[in-house]
Design a protein around this motif. Structure first.
Motif, PDB file in Angstrom:
ATOM      1  N   VAL A  98      24.370 -62.477 -13.503  1.00 20.74           N
ATOM      2  CA  VAL A  98      24.423 -63.033 -12.145  1.00 20.74           C
ATOM      3  C   VAL A  98      23.244 -62.526 -11.321  1.00 20.74           C
ATOM      4  O   VAL A  98      22.615 -63.288 -10.575  1.00 20.74           O
ATOM      5  CB  VAL A  98      25.757 -62.666 -11.455  1.00 20.74           C
ATOM      6  CG1 VAL A  98      25.708 -63.001  -9.970  1.00 20.74           C
ATOM      7  CG2 VAL A  98      26.918 -63.398 -12.123  1.00 20.74           C
ATOM      8  N   PHE A  99      22.949 -61.227 -11.461  1.00 19.74           N
ATOM      9  CA  PHE A  99      21.825 -60.640 -10.722  1.00 19.74           C
ATOM     10  C   PHE A  99      20.541 -61.413 -10.975  1.00 19.74           C
ATOM     11  O   PHE A  99      19.819 -61.778 -10.035  1.00 19.74           O
ATOM     12  CB  PHE A  99      21.644 -59.164 -11.106  1.00 19.74           C
ATOM     13  CG  PHE A  99      20.451 -58.522 -10.467  1.00 19.74           C
ATOM     14  CD1 PHE A  99      20.551 -57.930  -9.212  1.00 19.74           C
ATOM     15  CD2 PHE A  99      19.215 -58.512 -11.107  1.00 19.74           C
ATOM     16  CE1 PHE A  99      19.444 -57.346  -8.611  1.00 19.74           C
ATOM     17  CE2 PHE A  99      18.110 -57.933 -10.512  1.00 19.74           C
ATOM     18  CZ  PHE A  99      18.215 -57.343  -9.260  1.00 19.74           C
ATOM     19  N   HIS A 100      20.244 -61.679 -12.229  1.00 16.50           N
ATOM     20  CA  HIS A 100      18.987 -62.349 -12.559  1.00 16.50           C
ATOM     21  C   HIS A 100      19.006 -63.828 -12.180  1.00 16.50           C
ATOM     22  O   HIS A 100      17.940 -64.451 -12.090  1.00 16.50           O
ATOM     23  CB  HIS A 100      18.670 -62.167 -14.044  1.00 16.50           C
ATOM     24  CG  HIS A 100      18.294 -60.762 -14.397  1.00 16.50           C
ATOM     25  ND1 HIS A 100      17.190 -60.124 -13.859  1.00 16.50           N
ATOM     26  CD2 HIS A 100      18.890 -59.848 -15.214  1.00 16.50           C
ATOM     27  CE1 HIS A 100      17.111 -58.887 -14.333  1.00 16.50           C
ATOM     28  NE2 HIS A 100      18.127 -58.699 -15.148  1.00 16.50           N
ATOM     29  N   TRP A 101      20.179 -64.381 -11.962  1.00 14.41           N
ATOM     30  CA  TRP A 101      20.264 -65.747 -11.442  1.00 14.41           C
ATOM     31  C   TRP A 101      19.962 -65.773  -9.936  1.00 14.41           C
ATOM     32  O   TRP A 101      19.326 -66.695  -9.436  1.00 14.41           O
ATOM     33  CB  TRP A 101      21.656 -66.319 -11.712  1.00 14.41           C
ATOM     34  CG  TRP A 101      21.874 -67.703 -11.150  1.00 14.41           C
ATOM     35  CD1 TRP A 101      22.455 -68.023  -9.961  1.00 14.41           C
ATOM     36  CD2 TRP A 101      21.501 -68.944 -11.745  1.00 14.41           C
ATOM     37  NE1 TRP A 101      22.478 -69.381  -9.770  1.00 14.41           N
ATOM     38  CE2 TRP A 101      21.892 -69.980 -10.857  1.00 14.41           C
ATOM     39  CE3 TRP A 101      20.876 -69.297 -12.950  1.00 14.41           C
ATOM     40  CZ2 TRP A 101      21.690 -71.332 -11.136  1.00 14.41           C
ATOM     41  CZ3 TRP A 101      20.663 -70.646 -13.226  1.00 14.41           C
ATOM     42  CH2 TRP A 101      21.064 -71.631 -12.329  1.00 14.41           C
ATOM     43  N   LEU A 102      20.395 -64.709  -9.247  1.00 14.42           N
ATOM     44  CA  LEU A 102      20.265 -64.674  -7.788  1.00 14.42           C
ATOM     45  C   LEU A 102      18.973 -64.035  -7.284  1.00 14.42           C
ATOM     46  O   LEU A 102      18.540 -64.331  -6.169  1.00 14.42           O
ATOM     47  CB  LEU A 102      21.449 -63.908  -7.177  1.00 14.42           C
ATOM     48  CG  LEU A 102      22.832 -64.536  -7.309  1.00 14.42           C
ATOM     49  CD1 LEU A 102      23.885 -63.595  -6.713  1.00 14.42           C
ATOM     50  CD2 LEU A 102      22.883 -65.892  -6.623  1.00 14.42           C
ATOM     51  N   TYR A 103      18.380 -63.140  -8.104  1.00 21.19           N
ATOM     52  CA  TYR A 103      17.247 -62.365  -7.603  1.00 21.19           C
ATOM     53  C   TYR A 103      16.141 -62.242  -8.644  1.00 21.19           C
ATOM     54  O   TYR A 103      16.376 -62.326  -9.855  1.00 21.19           O
ATOM     55  CB  TYR A 103      17.684 -60.936  -7.225  1.00 21.19           C
ATOM     56  CG  TYR A 103      18.946 -60.850  -6.434  1.00 21.19           C
ATOM     57  CD1 TYR A 103      18.983 -61.131  -5.068  1.00 21.19           C
ATOM     58  CD2 TYR A 103      20.144 -60.481  -7.059  1.00 21.19           C
ATOM     59  CE1 TYR A 103      20.148 -61.052  -4.342  1.00 21.19           C
ATOM     60  CE2 TYR A 103      21.320 -60.396  -6.344  1.00 21.19           C
ATOM     61  CZ  TYR A 103      21.324 -60.690  -4.992  1.00 21.19           C
ATOM     62  OH  TYR A 103      22.484 -60.617  -4.283  1.00 21.19           O
ATOM     63  N   ASP A 104      14.962 -61.955  -8.139  1.00 23.14           N
ATOM     64  CA  ASP A 104      13.854 -61.470  -8.954  1.00 23.14           C
ATOM     65  C   ASP A 104      13.799 -59.967  -8.729  1.00 23.14           C
ATOM     66  O   ASP A 104      13.579 -59.506  -7.598  1.00 23.14           O
ATOM     67  CB  ASP A 104      12.544 -62.126  -8.521  1.00 23.14           C
ATOM     68  CG  ASP A 104      11.342 -61.469  -9.179  1.00 23.14           C
ATOM     69  OD1 ASP A 104      11.424 -61.138 -10.371  1.00 23.14           O
ATOM     70  OD2 ASP A 104      10.327 -61.251  -8.470  1.00 23.14           O
ATOM     71  N   GLY A 105      14.031 -59.185  -9.778  1.00 20.01           N
ATOM     72  CA  GLY A 105      14.035 -57.739  -9.597  1.00 20.01           C
ATOM     73  C   GLY A 105      14.596 -57.011 -10.791  1.00 20.01           C
ATOM     74  O   GLY A 105      14.716 -57.572 -11.884  1.00 20.01           O
ATOM     75  N   GLU A 106      14.946 -55.742 -10.588  1.00 18.57           N
ATOM     76  CA  GLU A 106      15.459 -54.871 -11.654  1.00 18.57           C
ATOM     77  C   GLU A 106      16.921 -54.532 -11.382  1.00 18.57           C
ATOM     78  O   GLU A 106      17.262 -53.992 -10.326  1.00 18.57           O
ATOM     79  CB  GLU A 106      14.633 -53.587 -11.714  1.00 18.57           C
ATOM     80  CG  GLU A 106      15.081 -52.635 -12.809  1.00 18.57           C
ATOM     81  CD  GLU A 106      14.303 -51.323 -12.792  1.00 18.57           C
ATOM     82  OE1 GLU A 106      14.644 -50.432 -13.593  1.00 18.57           O
ATOM     83  OE2 GLU A 106      13.374 -51.199 -11.962  1.00 18.57           O
ATOM     84  N   TYR A 107      17.770 -54.856 -12.345  1.00 24.53           N
ATOM     85  CA  TYR A 107      19.213 -54.633 -12.192  1.00 24.53           C
ATOM     86  C   TYR A 107      19.585 -53.206 -12.585  1.00 24.53           C
ATOM     87  O   TYR A 107      19.179 -52.704 -13.640  1.00 24.53           O
ATOM     88  CB  TYR A 107      19.983 -55.615 -13.066  1.00 24.53           C
ATOM     89  CG  TYR A 107      21.473 -55.379 -13.112  1.00 24.53           C
ATOM     90  CD1 TYR A 107      22.278 -55.680 -12.023  1.00 24.53           C
ATOM     91  CD2 TYR A 107      22.074 -54.849 -14.263  1.00 24.53           C
ATOM     92  CE1 TYR A 107      23.639 -55.469 -12.056  1.00 24.53           C
ATOM     93  CE2 TYR A 107      23.440 -54.636 -14.308  1.00 24.53           C
ATOM     94  CZ  TYR A 107      24.218 -54.945 -13.210  1.00 24.53           C
ATOM     95  OH  TYR A 107      25.576 -54.734 -13.253  1.00 24.53           O
ATOM     96  N   LYS A 108      20.348 -52.547 -11.729  1.00 23.91           N
ATOM     97  CA  LYS A 108      20.947 -51.242 -12.036  1.00 23.91           C
ATOM     98  C   LYS A 108      22.433 -51.384 -11.745  1.00 23.91           C
ATOM     99  O   LYS A 108      22.869 -51.322 -10.596  1.00 23.91           O
ATOM    100  CB  LYS A 108      20.313 -50.137 -11.193  1.00 23.91           C
ATOM    101  CG  LYS A 108      18.852 -49.892 -11.522  1.00 23.91           C
ATOM    102  CD  LYS A 108      18.276 -48.740 -10.726  1.00 23.91           C
ATOM    103  CE  LYS A 108      16.819 -48.509 -11.084  1.00 23.91           C
ATOM    104  NZ  LYS A 108      16.230 -47.395 -10.304  1.00 23.91           N
ATOM    105  N   GLY A 109      23.190 -51.546 -12.822  1.00 23.72           N
ATOM    106  CA  GLY A 109      24.572 -51.995 -12.697  1.00 23.72           C
ATOM    107  C   GLY A 109      25.548 -51.054 -12.051  1.00 23.72           C
ATOM    108  O   GLY A 109      26.532 -51.481 -11.466  1.00 23.72           O
ATOM    109  N   VAL A 110      25.322 -49.738 -12.135  1.00 21.42           N
ATOM    110  CA  VAL A 110      26.329 -48.812 -11.632  1.00 21.42           C
ATOM    111  C   VAL A 110      25.869 -48.094 -10.371  1.00 21.42           C
ATOM    112  O   VAL A 110      26.437 -47.085  -9.979  1.00 21.42           O
ATOM    113  CB  VAL A 110      26.717 -47.771 -12.712  1.00 21.42           C
ATOM    114  CG1 VAL A 110      27.337 -48.450 -13.908  1.00 21.42           C
ATOM    115  CG2 VAL A 110      25.493 -46.953 -13.139  1.00 21.42           C
ATOM    116  N   SER A 111      24.854 -48.623  -9.731  1.00 16.20           N
ATOM    117  CA  SER A 111      24.315 -47.972  -8.534  1.00 16.20           C
ATOM    118  C   SER A 111      24.765 -48.685  -7.272  1.00 16.20           C
ATOM    119  O   SER A 111      24.710 -49.918  -7.194  1.00 16.20           O
ATOM    120  CB  SER A 111      22.777 -47.963  -8.579  1.00 16.20           C
ATOM    121  OG  SER A 111      22.326 -47.259  -9.714  1.00 16.20           O
TER     122      SER A 111
END
Length: 222
Positions: A98-111
């Motif tokens: 979902v993150f990469h669908w909504l944003y351009d950036g680096e996902y950090k799932g537990v932060s």
């Protein structure tokens, strides 16, 4: 066998988002109305959060990837002049996708607010934020729900603040939801009472039937 994105029901997810003191949408600090139908906004909202400043935040809850994608095929968007912020709440198991669908950036799932966003994607014109929630087996560091990306402001130049009449309307809607829930609980309790009474009556009939079927055998010896 493919693992489900989540086994949680809608009410369980709502409680994770709004029922804990650490949540920015905590019900003791905000007015939170579930299932706001067409009329108040130009679309339906799973959760509508009224802040102490009387600004509005919508939380759109998704439990599957197909449900999430269906949101982008609708004729309407989640934009409304009354809204200040929009969040998508999604299961941990599909949060990176979902993150990469909504944003351009680096996902950090537990932060908590830890993912690095360069910019919202073309699919996210209103800068929606991201809430991640977990099933019990996925919880990290004791946490089961957190804001992964803060939402951008949908109407920063002309922020909408609801008036007294609109606040009363939302309180009326919340009261309707509460009493609908109470009615459902009362109906279940009434049915449980009826079932219990039927069980007692059935047991009593069986006892009476066994008593009636008893045979007095003559004594063979005095």
């Amino acid at each position: 066998m493919r693992q489900k994105e989540t086994y949680l029901e809608m009410a369980q997810v709502e409680h994770l988002i709004c029922g804990s003191p650490w949540s920015p949408f905590y019900i003791r600090k905000n007015l939170v109305i579930p299932n706001v139908s067409w009329g108040f906004l130009n679309h339906e909202a799973d959760l509508l959060v009224v802040s102490s400043r009387r600004t509005l935040t919508e939380v759109e809850i998704k439990r599957t990837w197909s449900d999430f994608m269906a949101d982008f095929k609708k004729d309407h968007t989640h934009y409304d002049k009354k809204l200040s912020h929009l969040y998508y709440a999604v299961p941990y198991r599909m949060a990176e996708k979902v993150f990469h669908w909504l944003y351009d950036g680096e996902y950090k799932g537990v932060s908590w607010n830890g993912s690095k966003v360069n910019s919202p994607s073309e699919h996210n014109p209103h800068g929606a934020g991201l809430i991640v929630y977990c099933d019990w087996e996925d919880k990290v560091g004791g946490r089961r729900c957190w804001v992964n990306v803060r939402a951008g402001h949908m109407n920063k130049q002309n922020e909408y603040v609801i008036n007294d009449k609109q606040e009363r309307e939302l309180l009326r809607l919340l009261g309707m939801r509460v009493w609908a829930l109470k009615s459902g609980i009362a109906n279940m309790q009434n049915q449980a009472h009826k079932d219990r009474q039927k069980s007692i009556e059935k047991r009593q009939r069986l006892i009476e039937q066994r008593e009636a079927e008893k045979v007095d055998y003559p004594m063979l010896f005095d």
